[in-house]
Structure formats: structure tokens, C-alpha cells
Design an enzyme around this catalytic site. Sequence first.
Site, PDB file in Angstrom:
ATOM      1  N   HIS A 125      -8.627   1.629  -1.094  1.00 55.66           N
ATOM      2  CA  HIS A 125      -9.052   1.668  -2.494  1.00 55.66           C
ATOM      3  C   HIS A 125      -9.002   0.270  -3.058  1.00 55.66           C
ATOM      4  CE1 HIS A 125      -4.764   2.611  -2.006  1.00 55.66           C
ATOM      5  NE2 HIS A 125      -4.561   1.871  -3.077  1.00 55.66           N
ATOM      6  N   GLN A 160       0.839  -1.208   0.000  1.00 53.96           N
ATOM      7  CA  GLN A 160       0.000   0.000   0.000  1.00 53.96           C
ATOM      8  C   GLN A 160       0.868   1.250   0.000  1.00 53.96           C
ATOM      9  OE1 GLN A 160      -2.830   0.176   3.253  1.00 53.96           O
ATOM     10  NE2 GLN A 160      -3.886   1.960   2.402  1.00 53.96           N
TER      11      GLN A 160
HETATM   12  P1  5GP Z   1      -1.529   1.316  -3.588  1.00 53.68           P
HETATM   13  O1  5GP Z   1      -0.080   1.152  -3.930  1.00 53.68           O
HETATM   14  O2  5GP Z   1      -1.702   2.164  -2.350  1.00 53.68           O
HETATM   15  O3  5GP Z   1      -2.291   0.018  -3.529  1.00 53.68           O
HETATM   16  O4  5GP Z   1      -2.180   2.066  -4.822  1.00 53.68           O
HETATM   17  C1  5GP Z   1      -2.176   3.441  -4.961  1.00 53.68           C
HETATM   18  C2  5GP Z   1      -2.494   3.724  -6.408  1.00 53.68           C
HETATM   19  O5  5GP Z   1      -2.821   5.085  -6.527  1.00 53.68           O
HETATM   20  C3  5GP Z   1      -1.319   3.468  -7.351  1.00 53.68           C
HETATM   21  O6  5GP Z   1      -1.716   2.525  -8.349  1.00 53.68           O
HETATM   22  C4  5GP Z   1      -1.021   4.838  -7.946  1.00 53.68           C
HETATM   23  O7  5GP Z   1      -0.651   4.803  -9.310  1.00 53.68           O
HETATM   24  C5  5GP Z   1      -2.334   5.575  -7.747  1.00 53.68           C
HETATM   25  N1  5GP Z   1      -2.166   7.017  -7.588  1.00 53.68           N
HETATM   26  C6  5GP Z   1      -1.255   7.657  -6.812  1.00 53.68           C
HETATM   27  N2  5GP Z   1      -1.416   8.990  -6.893  1.00 53.68           N
HETATM   28  C7  5GP Z   1      -2.472   9.192  -7.721  1.00 53.68           C
HETATM   29  C8  5GP Z   1      -3.125  10.371  -8.204  1.00 53.68           C
HETATM   30  O8  5GP Z   1      -2.789  11.520  -7.883  1.00 53.68           O
HETATM   31  N3  5GP Z   1      -4.171  10.190  -9.073  1.00 53.68           N
HETATM   32  C9  5GP Z   1      -4.594   8.952  -9.448  1.00 53.68           C
HETATM   33  N4  5GP Z   1      -5.621   8.886 -10.299  1.00 53.68           N
HETATM   34  N5  5GP Z   1      -3.997   7.818  -9.018  1.00 53.68           N
HETATM   35  C10 5GP Z   1      -2.952   7.938  -8.161  1.00 53.68           C
END
Ligand code: 5GP
Length: 114
Positions: free
Chosen positions: A100, A94
Site C-alpha cells: 500500500h 510494515q
Molecule cells: P503499514 O504500517 O503496513 O505501512 O500501514 C498499514 C496502515 O493500515 C496503517 O496506517 C493502519 O492505520 C492502516 N489500517 C490497519 N487496519 C486498517 C483497517 O481495517 N482499515 C483501514 N482503513 N486502515 C487500516
Amino acid sequence: MSVDCLFCKIVAGDIPARKLYEDDHVIAFHDIAPQAPVHFLVIPKKHIATLNDLTEDDKALTGHIVHTAQRLAKEQGCEEGFRVVMNCNELGGQTVYHIHMHVLGQRQLHWPPG
Ligand code: 5GP
Ligand code: ZN
């Protein structure tokens, strides 16, 4: 709402996002760094930092996230197959601490993800 949270800022409209869907409880938008031809995120509007922070009271909300993911995946042409992922904490990969559900589709996905 958490003032330092990136996804709370997207919910508030302070940071732009390519929105797919929004209602009173959830919002869905395309991931900024897509890992598949279809890659969007479904998030609750309410700030919940990690899966570990969910409570009994969030059961309807988490169900709504899953149903929204399924419906939008279909709308995005992914009914043949897709993947949903929720990463929890650093060890789970994460990076944004507002829960999400990733939805990835329209390419062959493999298991284990690595
Ligand atoms: P995690 O790594 O926390 O599971 O996923 C976070 C996701 O958020 C990543 O796939 C990353 O590309 C996406 N993300 C990060 N910053 C932003 C942003 O400012 N806008 C959008 N649309 N996605 C984002
Ligand atoms: Zn947040």
C-alpha cells in the site's frame, strides 16, 4: 486474494472502508488511524505481500498506484505538498502485508520521519 489478508478483505468488500477511488486494478481508502489531516492508502487489488514481491510484470500496476496517489492527493487539496510512503517488512515499519502507498498531507511533515 489471500484469505487471511485484511486489505484483500477490504478489496472484496468484506470489511468496510471509506473509499476514495476504485477501478479494475487499484482501490484507495482513508487510513483508519490517520497520521495527518489527509491520510489515505492506495493499494493494488491483486495481493502482493511486500515490495520485495514485486516482479517485472507489476511495473504498469506500480505506475498506476503512483499516478492514482498523485491525482487523489490533488483532489484532497494537497497540491502544495504531500508525502507518499511505502513500508517494507518489519524493519521498514510494515504492519499490513499487502502493499500500500500511504499518502499524507495538509500538515507540515518533517524529515527524517523517525
Ligand atoms: P503499514 O504500517 O503496513 O505501512 O500501514 C498499514 C496502515 O493500515 C496503517 O496506517 C493502519 O492505520 C492502516 N489500517 C490497519 N487496519 C486498517 C483497517 O481495517 N482499515 C483501514 N482503513 N486502515 C487500516
Ligand atoms: Zn491481500
